[in-house]
Design an enzyme around this catalytic site. Sequence first.
Site, PDB file in Angstrom:
ATOM      1  N   SER A 211       0.827  -1.125  -0.051  1.00 39.46           N
ATOM      2  CA  SER A 211      -0.015  -0.017  -0.024  1.00 39.46           C
ATOM      3  C   SER A 211       0.971   1.304  -0.041  1.00 39.46           C
ATOM      4  O   SER A 211       1.667   1.461  -1.104  1.00 39.46           O
ATOM      5  CB  SER A 211      -1.065   0.020   1.300  1.00 39.46           C
ATOM      6  OG  SER A 211      -1.882   1.054   1.081  1.00 39.46           O
ATOM      7  N   ASP A 376      -1.990   6.944  -4.024  1.00 36.00           N
ATOM      8  CA  ASP A 376      -0.721   6.069  -3.062  1.00 36.00           C
ATOM      9  C   ASP A 376      -0.112   4.989  -3.784  1.00 36.00           C
ATOM     10  O   ASP A 376      -0.536   4.959  -5.114  1.00 36.00           O
ATOM     11  CB  ASP A 376      -1.387   5.638  -1.743  1.00 36.00           C
ATOM     12  CG  ASP A 376      -2.339   4.460  -1.899  1.00 36.00           C
ATOM     13  OD1 ASP A 376      -3.083   4.421  -2.916  1.00 36.00           O
ATOM     14  OD2 ASP A 376      -2.241   3.633  -0.827  1.00 36.00           O
ATOM     15  N   ASP A 380      -5.290   3.095  -4.188  1.00 34.69           N
ATOM     16  CA  ASP A 380      -6.812   2.781  -3.280  1.00 34.69           C
ATOM     17  C   ASP A 380      -7.075   4.039  -2.461  1.00 34.69           C
ATOM     18  O   ASP A 380      -7.993   4.183  -2.104  1.00 34.69           O
ATOM     19  CB  ASP A 380      -6.639   1.455  -2.664  1.00 34.69           C
ATOM     20  CG  ASP A 380      -5.802   1.275  -1.563  1.00 34.69           C
ATOM     21  OD1 ASP A 380      -4.756   2.212  -1.328  1.00 34.69           O
ATOM     22  OD2 ASP A 380      -6.026   0.365  -0.669  1.00 34.69           O
ATOM     23  N   ARG A 381      -5.811   4.896  -2.501  1.00 38.89           N
ATOM     24  CA  ARG A 381      -5.807   6.079  -1.530  1.00 38.89           C
ATOM     25  C   ARG A 381      -5.978   7.200  -2.237  1.00 38.89           C
ATOM     26  O   ARG A 381      -5.412   7.411  -3.286  1.00 38.89           O
ATOM     27  CB  ARG A 381      -4.974   6.137  -0.265  1.00 38.89           C
ATOM     28  CG  ARG A 381      -5.067   4.932   0.623  1.00 38.89           C
ATOM     29  CD  ARG A 381      -4.008   4.883   1.807  1.00 38.89           C
ATOM     30  NE  ARG A 381      -3.973   3.888   2.451  1.00 38.89           N
ATOM     31  CZ  ARG A 381      -3.896   3.590   3.755  1.00 38.89           C
ATOM     32  NH1 ARG A 381      -4.105   4.743   4.705  1.00 38.89           N
ATOM     33  NH2 ARG A 381      -3.905   2.537   4.320  1.00 38.89           N
ATOM     34  N   LYS A 475     -11.308   0.134  -1.632  1.00 43.40           N
ATOM     35  CA  LYS A 475     -11.347   1.825  -1.692  1.00 43.40           C
ATOM     36  C   LYS A 475     -10.729   2.454  -2.983  1.00 43.40           C
ATOM     37  O   LYS A 475      -9.751   1.570  -3.485  1.00 43.40           O
ATOM     38  CB  LYS A 475     -10.671   2.564  -0.620  1.00 43.40           C
ATOM     39  CG  LYS A 475      -9.307   1.988  -0.064  1.00 43.40           C
ATOM     40  CD  LYS A 475      -8.901   2.451   1.221  1.00 43.40           C
ATOM     41  CE  LYS A 475      -7.363   2.054   1.914  1.00 43.40           C
ATOM     42  NZ  LYS A 475      -7.990   0.931   2.529  1.00 43.40           N
TER      43      LYS A 475
END
Length: 652
Positions: A211, A376, A380-381, A475
């Site tokens: 991530s 990111d 997903d961010r 997300k």
Amino acid sequence: MAFSAAASASTNLVPAVASGRGGAAASASQHGETARLARFGVSSSACANALSLSSSRSCASMGEVLWANGGAVRLAARRTLRVRAAGAGTIVQPEGFQITSVPTTPIDGQKTGTSGLRKKVKEFQSPNYLANWIQALFDSLPAEDVKGSTLVLGGDGRYFNKEASQIIIKIAAGNGVGKILVGREGIASTPAVSAIIRARKANGGFVMSASHNPGGPKYDWGIKFNYSSGQPAPESITDKIYGNTLSIKEIKQADIPDVNLSELGVHKFGDFSVEVIDPVADYLNLLEEVFDFDLLKGLLTSKDFRFKFDAMHAVTGAYAKPIFVDRLGAPEDSIFNGVPLEDFGGGHPDPNLTYAEELVKIMYGTDAPDFGAASDGDGDRNMILGNHFFITPSDSVAMIAANADAIPYFKTGLKGLARSMPTSGALDRVAKELGLPFFETPTGWKFFGNLMDAGKCSVCGEESFGTGSDHVREKDGIWAVLAWISIVAYKNRDRKVGEKLVTVADIAKEHWAKYGRNFFSRYDYEECESAGANKMVEHLRDIIAKSKKGDKYGNYELELADDFAYTDPIDGSVATKQGIRFIFSDGSRIIFRLSGTGSAGATIRIYVEQYEQDTTKHDLDAQDALKPLIDIALSVSKLQEFTGRTKPTVIT
């Protein structure tokens, strides 16, 4: 014996190269190959049959390999081989392969959480570390999700992904998987993997990512498994994976060569195949169904609207140009840090005010653009900025929900709204105003996934820069960016050229005037020593055990103190110890959590929130508005005493 990604065939097989070309040169080559194979004890008739088969397949390139094994010859491929008879883009490989059982022993530390398994790269590179986990996963799945199944494979492009891809492919084949769909170069964002799983009706998929954590040989790597709905595997599976890592004895691997992941096409190995796919196509098709791309294009091509997107040298660099530039017409220089790199350019691919410093300087500089965004490591961010204006993630999800009429996907209405417990209560007020079902869940997207699968949630978000909807089960950073551009475009749909633009700041202030403002901030203390962090949490639990309604904390009166627990309304599962909460009578909150998404040490997160309805105070700086609560949080927790930290790593 340790599993090696370089092992392309069983050691008892003897390779010899043959040409697939016709004519005199081919005849001479065939004679040479027959002589060479004869030295390995292969009969002339077997050679003739194999070479005849090679010739009949109309090879378009050199590199076919004949494997001599106990006098029998069978086709394999050490190098990529295109065969016209198999159809364009098809790469024919062995007609069969052997499965080898590799002895192994359990390896400590493979506890699998919501975000899968995350460790330092060197740990994953140690003998059998990744292979053990992959085999444990296959041993945890129902047979129907393995034998003959279709699985998706993709990642954020970080260091070790290429090697890991080959390991996963070989173990998948060894366990009877029918097909792997892998993004070109092993790349696919986390939301794109979810979209591909759903679009291709796959049985599940692997996401290779840590991530927003740093990448490179000295940093982090991670892997998780998503189910057929596209959402992260539930605890019923992750618990089985961990249990199997404690008792594993063998790894089943196929003796196939490494697959060329650089070119689109299908690699066939008997009844197993690997299809290298465009990681953008299915995802972009979905986004075109969700948003009004004509409306978006109208804004992004407008001469008086300027847009900047920071891909942070992460996976969305592979998506930004095809979506924002090629499809929606934004200027090419709108995208920066747009080339995915294995180490993210030496940066920390976390889209916040600290790590996305380059974007922040642009958006708070002179002659700043109208709209800025970042995503990111795995896509997903997201972070949303206006000209000299920051939208907190908690406000972002609330404002998207309140302006859902700007997004065609929601034309039939919203089913419900949900947020993670630490996220501010801004979304709660929108749900109440719109008369929608509302859910407060623990941190972890899987909790939203259950609600979505049950048709109870359309929009959801986390304060950790994660926002999404039920179009996928992850997300989705680019979705959030397009949602915000949609809102800006919708608000300006009747604007004439030269008229003032309705800005990001205007939209936020209009929202606060209607719903009130939830001042919110998060303090992150990264890589604290685990012992001290755990002692701090135990200290706080002792306090809440003795607390009662009406206790005074400065000027604040306690309404409730607890350790948040959640009973899933869909499957009845219970999650406990999800964060220590101090909730005050005016709705203000202080929350403490230990984060489990890093690969080393513990990250302490402190969340503070205060609601303000008075519009004359809405322009206050959040840190000033929240200072009394922040001081209480630091004093009550004795954070400095337990950890030695005098200031946070990141303030959001």
